[in-house]
Motif scaffolding. Sequence first.
Motif, PDB file in Angstrom:
ATOM      1  N   GLU A  58      28.900  24.290  31.703  1.00  0.00           N
ATOM      2  CA  GLU A  58      29.305  24.044  33.090  1.00  0.00           C
ATOM      3  C   GLU A  58      30.179  22.800  33.189  1.00  0.00           C
ATOM      4  O   GLU A  58      31.132  22.763  33.976  1.00  0.00           O
ATOM      5  N   ARG A  59      29.877  21.788  32.417  1.00  0.00           N
ATOM      6  CA  ARG A  59      30.714  20.577  32.419  1.00  0.00           C
ATOM      7  C   ARG A  59      32.125  20.895  31.929  1.00  0.00           C
ATOM      8  O   ARG A  59      33.104  20.308  32.407  1.00  0.00           O
ATOM      9  N   ILE A  60      32.232  21.830  30.993  1.00  0.00           N
ATOM     10  CA  ILE A  60      33.560  22.288  30.560  1.00  0.00           C
ATOM     11  C   ILE A  60      34.256  23.003  31.707  1.00  0.00           C
ATOM     12  O   ILE A  60      35.426  22.734  32.023  1.00  0.00           O
ATOM     13  N   ARG A  61      33.563  23.924  32.360  1.00  0.00           N
ATOM     14  CA  ARG A  61      34.165  24.698  33.451  1.00  0.00           C
ATOM     15  C   ARG A  61      34.618  23.794  34.590  1.00  0.00           C
ATOM     16  O   ARG A  61      35.696  24.005  35.187  1.00  0.00           O
ATOM     17  N   LEU A  62      33.841  22.780  34.894  1.00  0.00           N
ATOM     18  CA  LEU A  62      34.145  21.887  36.017  1.00  0.00           C
ATOM     19  C   LEU A  62      35.140  20.788  35.653  1.00  0.00           C
ATOM     20  O   LEU A  62      35.492  19.970  36.497  1.00  0.00           O
ATOM     21  N   GLY A  63      35.580  20.762  34.397  1.00  0.00           N
ATOM     22  CA  GLY A  63      36.559  19.767  33.981  1.00  0.00           C
ATOM     23  C   GLY A  63      35.977  18.396  33.696  1.00  0.00           C
ATOM     24  O   GLY A  63      36.718  17.421  33.558  1.00  0.00           O
ATOM     25  N   ALA A  88      32.839  35.331  31.533  1.00  0.00           N
ATOM     26  CA  ALA A  88      32.677  36.148  32.738  1.00  0.00           C
ATOM     27  C   ALA A  88      32.336  35.285  33.941  1.00  0.00           C
ATOM     28  O   ALA A  88      32.801  35.537  35.063  1.00  0.00           O
ATOM     29  N   PHE A  89      31.528  34.258  33.740  1.00  0.00           N
ATOM     30  CA  PHE A  89      31.175  33.331  34.818  1.00  0.00           C
ATOM     31  C   PHE A  89      32.391  32.535  35.262  1.00  0.00           C
ATOM     32  O   PHE A  89      32.620  32.339  36.472  1.00  0.00           O
ATOM     33  N   ILE A  90      33.175  32.073  34.291  1.00  0.00           N
ATOM     34  CA  ILE A  90      34.415  31.358  34.625  1.00  0.00           C
ATOM     35  C   ILE A  90      35.309  32.234  35.483  1.00  0.00           C
ATOM     36  O   ILE A  90      35.812  31.820  36.536  1.00  0.00           O
ATOM     37  N   HIS A  91      35.513  33.472  35.060  1.00  0.00           N
ATOM     38  CA  HIS A  91      36.414  34.373  35.779  1.00  0.00           C
ATOM     39  C   HIS A  91      35.860  34.773  37.137  1.00  0.00           C
ATOM     40  O   HIS A  91      36.627  35.100  38.045  1.00  0.00           O
ATOM     41  N   GLY A  92      34.541  34.725  37.289  1.00  0.00           N
ATOM     42  CA  GLY A  92      33.992  34.958  38.611  1.00  0.00           C
ATOM     43  C   GLY A  92      34.406  33.886  39.596  1.00  0.00           C
ATOM     44  O   GLY A  92      34.663  34.168  40.773  1.00  0.00           O
ATOM     45  N   HIS A  93      34.522  32.659  39.105  1.00  0.00           N
ATOM     46  CA  HIS A  93      34.912  31.538  39.970  1.00  0.00           C
ATOM     47  C   HIS A  93      36.417  31.320  39.986  1.00  0.00           C
ATOM     48  O   HIS A  93      36.966  30.865  41.000  1.00  0.00           O
ATOM     49  N   ASP A  94      37.068  31.619  38.876  1.00  0.00           N
ATOM     50  CA  ASP A  94      38.518  31.401  38.792  1.00  0.00           C
ATOM     51  C   ASP A  94      39.153  32.532  37.998  1.00  0.00           C
ATOM     52  O   ASP A  94      39.348  32.427  36.786  1.00  0.00           O
ATOM     53  N   LEU A 119      30.211  43.392  31.281  1.00  0.00           N
ATOM     54  CA  LEU A 119      29.746  42.595  32.411  1.00  0.00           C
ATOM     55  C   LEU A 119      30.679  42.746  33.607  1.00  0.00           C
ATOM     56  O   LEU A 119      30.233  42.956  34.742  1.00  0.00           O
ATOM     57  N   LEU A 120      31.986  42.633  33.355  1.00  0.00           N
ATOM     58  CA  LEU A 120      32.947  42.668  34.464  1.00  0.00           C
ATOM     59  C   LEU A 120      32.961  44.008  35.181  1.00  0.00           C
ATOM     60  O   LEU A 120      33.307  44.068  36.373  1.00  0.00           O
ATOM     61  N   THR A 121      32.611  45.072  34.501  1.00  0.00           N
ATOM     62  CA  THR A 121      32.653  46.393  35.132  1.00  0.00           C
ATOM     63  C   THR A 121      31.296  46.839  35.668  1.00  0.00           C
ATOM     64  O   THR A 121      31.185  47.939  36.217  1.00  0.00           O
ATOM     65  N   SER A 122      30.258  46.003  35.510  1.00  0.00           N
ATOM     66  CA  SER A 122      28.942  46.365  36.035  1.00  0.00           C
ATOM     67  C   SER A 122      28.919  46.213  37.555  1.00  0.00           C
ATOM     68  O   SER A 122      29.628  45.387  38.129  1.00  0.00           O
ATOM     69  N   SER A 123      28.081  47.021  38.200  1.00  0.00           N
ATOM     70  CA  SER A 123      28.031  46.986  39.665  1.00  0.00           C
ATOM     71  C   SER A 123      27.485  45.663  40.177  1.00  0.00           C
ATOM     72  O   SER A 123      27.944  45.142  41.206  1.00  0.00           O
ATOM     73  N   TRP A 124      26.513  45.083  39.481  1.00  0.00           N
ATOM     74  CA  TRP A 124      25.956  43.804  39.964  1.00  0.00           C
ATOM     75  C   TRP A 124      26.986  42.681  39.858  1.00  0.00           C
ATOM     76  O   TRP A 124      27.056  41.815  40.740  1.00  0.00           O
ATOM     77  N   LEU A 145      43.243  40.167  34.273  1.00  0.00           N
ATOM     78  CA  LEU A 145      42.719  40.303  35.623  1.00  0.00           C
ATOM     79  C   LEU A 145      43.855  40.351  36.621  1.00  0.00           C
ATOM     80  O   LEU A 145      44.980  39.906  36.341  1.00  0.00           O
ATOM     81  N   THR A 146      43.595  40.922  37.792  1.00  0.00           N
ATOM     82  CA  THR A 146      44.654  41.057  38.802  1.00  0.00           C
ATOM     83  C   THR A 146      45.148  39.713  39.299  1.00  0.00           C
ATOM     84  O   THR A 146      46.265  39.609  39.806  1.00  0.00           O
ATOM     85  N   ALA A 147      44.312  38.660  39.147  1.00  0.00           N
ATOM     86  CA  ALA A 147      44.726  37.318  39.578  1.00  0.00           C
ATOM     87  C   ALA A 147      45.432  36.566  38.453  1.00  0.00           C
ATOM     88  O   ALA A 147      45.627  35.354  38.545  1.00  0.00           O
ATOM     89  N   ARG A 148      45.811  37.297  37.392  1.00  0.00           N
ATOM     90  CA  ARG A 148      46.622  36.784  36.289  1.00  0.00           C
ATOM     91  C   ARG A 148      45.807  36.017  35.239  1.00  0.00           C
ATOM     92  O   ARG A 148      46.374  35.489  34.284  1.00  0.00           O
ATOM     93  N   GLY A 149      44.506  35.961  35.403  1.00  0.00           N
ATOM     94  CA  GLY A 149      43.683  35.407  34.343  1.00  0.00           C
ATOM     95  C   GLY A 149      43.509  36.407  33.215  1.00  0.00           C
ATOM     96  O   GLY A 149      43.864  37.589  33.335  1.00  0.00           O
ATOM     97  N   SER A 150      42.914  35.963  32.093  1.00  0.00           N
ATOM     98  CA  SER A 150      42.760  36.861  30.947  1.00  0.00           C
ATOM     99  C   SER A 150      41.702  36.325  29.996  1.00  0.00           C
ATOM    100  O   SER A 150      41.342  35.150  30.040  1.00  0.00           O
ATOM    101  N   ARG A 151      41.230  37.237  29.149  1.00  0.00           N
ATOM    102  CA  ARG A 151      40.406  36.853  28.003  1.00  0.00           C
ATOM    103  C   ARG A 151      40.990  37.528  26.781  1.00  0.00           C
ATOM    104  O   ARG A 151      41.055  38.757  26.707  1.00  0.00           O
TER     105      ARG A 151
END
Length: 480
Positions: A58-63, A88-94, A119-124, A145-151
């Motif tokens: 999380e400290r990495i994700r938050l910079g 997947a968590f990162i892409h959920g937020h960004d 994970l990304l294609t699961s309904s939850w 991703l449609t917002a131009r992100g990627s893995r």
Amino acid sequence: MVRRPSNRREASERPPENIRRLLRTDLVSFIRRSFRELSPTTTFAPSWHIAAIAWELERIRLGENRRLIINMPPRSLKSISASVAFPAFIHGHDPSCEIVCVSYAQDLAAKLHNDYRSLLTSSWYRSVFPRTMVGRKDSEAETHLTARGSRLATSVGGTLTGRGGDIIIIDDPLKPSDASSESSRTRTNEWFGSTLLSRQNDKRTAAIVIVSQRLHSNDLAGHVLENDGDSWTLLNLPAIAPRDAAIPIGRDRVHNVKHGDVLHPEREPRDVLDAIRREIGSDQFAAQYLQEPVPPGGNMFKRSWIRRYHHAPAQNEGRIIQSWDTAAKTGPQNDWSVCTTWQIINGCYYLLDVWRDKVEYPALISEAKSLAHRFNPYVVLVEDTNIGTALITELKAARVRTEPVQASQSKEARAAVVTAIFERGDVCFPDWKPWLAELEAELFAFPGGRHDDQVDSISQALTHAVRGKGGVAVSIRGYF
């Protein structure tokens, strides 16, 4: 882990809002839900170390941090946590973040990427992060991703020309079977320095995470820590804690680990770890499970010099000596107090026991008296400095024959005096004892290791012996 019946309907249900809120904000809960998605027939076994991993990620994700190394044993959820759930968590937020994930082989990288896609294609997941949507490009090597992100999933040495990442995650960069290959290690380390570091989108803000089990003193984690250690945060999670530590698990929250604590006793209790140690050997166990790889062959002391015994000699044969190296303080960064017990027969030096702990003075006195009573040594050697001086007085008062030792030379010089005894093959270690792996990790790393208290005790004991103060001519036939 415990098997349970699969329930696909449960796995696909839309969670209630309070659960969705928790999954959006708490990476530990997200990792747990991801595990259930990917392993629906296996029960998740909670552990504090998942919170420690999640906090540093999380400290990495938050910079808040840009360089992170996580070292931990195999099969401890490191890949699901760092390479699958975390992206997947990162892409959920960004969903605009560009992530590069690297493993030692492309098939492993593809497997982890397919788990991420699940994970990304699961309904939850879609109900928790409705803004994150997969675009047209979606393969086992790369997802846009449609917002131009990627893995992007790639392997060490793979092509990265024209590609970059905001966050780069390196998961097991070296195959265990390649750990002994100098060329493989060098290739991995050079690829990291010459190729991967240049793939950061913005070198001022991009982050790099290395998550792996230790395999060699010069694997990628060791290479990075040796050359640029001050720039990296290290989360070290050995299977058996070698010392007391306070591990951060959240903002202003720590988990206190005591020496000897098992990392995840619900999955791998101490008896299981001891069995693994016997199966794979002390060297591999020290690296992969204790995260303290021993330099092959040792440094000042060579592994090939050590003889092994299965049964110790009878206690009434030869002479027994004990050697104390004491520490005045018990803090996490302080040294250890150590007592080694030796039996000397016909020029052969049997290591019978090692006691090593951080205790206050009253407990140290009690332990010293207890060990003297247990082994009935001919003499107890104690370095005559600081707390050792007081220990000498206490043992003499208890009518234990005690000899003060003055340390007039450096640790290296004292160790050098006794290397010839090892090289002759006169030093005998047991086949296996609970304390053996930590002792050998320190001994064979010396003088390059983090600790040297056990080496000091050994040097003190054998120096006393070679000066003609302990040998008795008794046959050693039958002890090997």
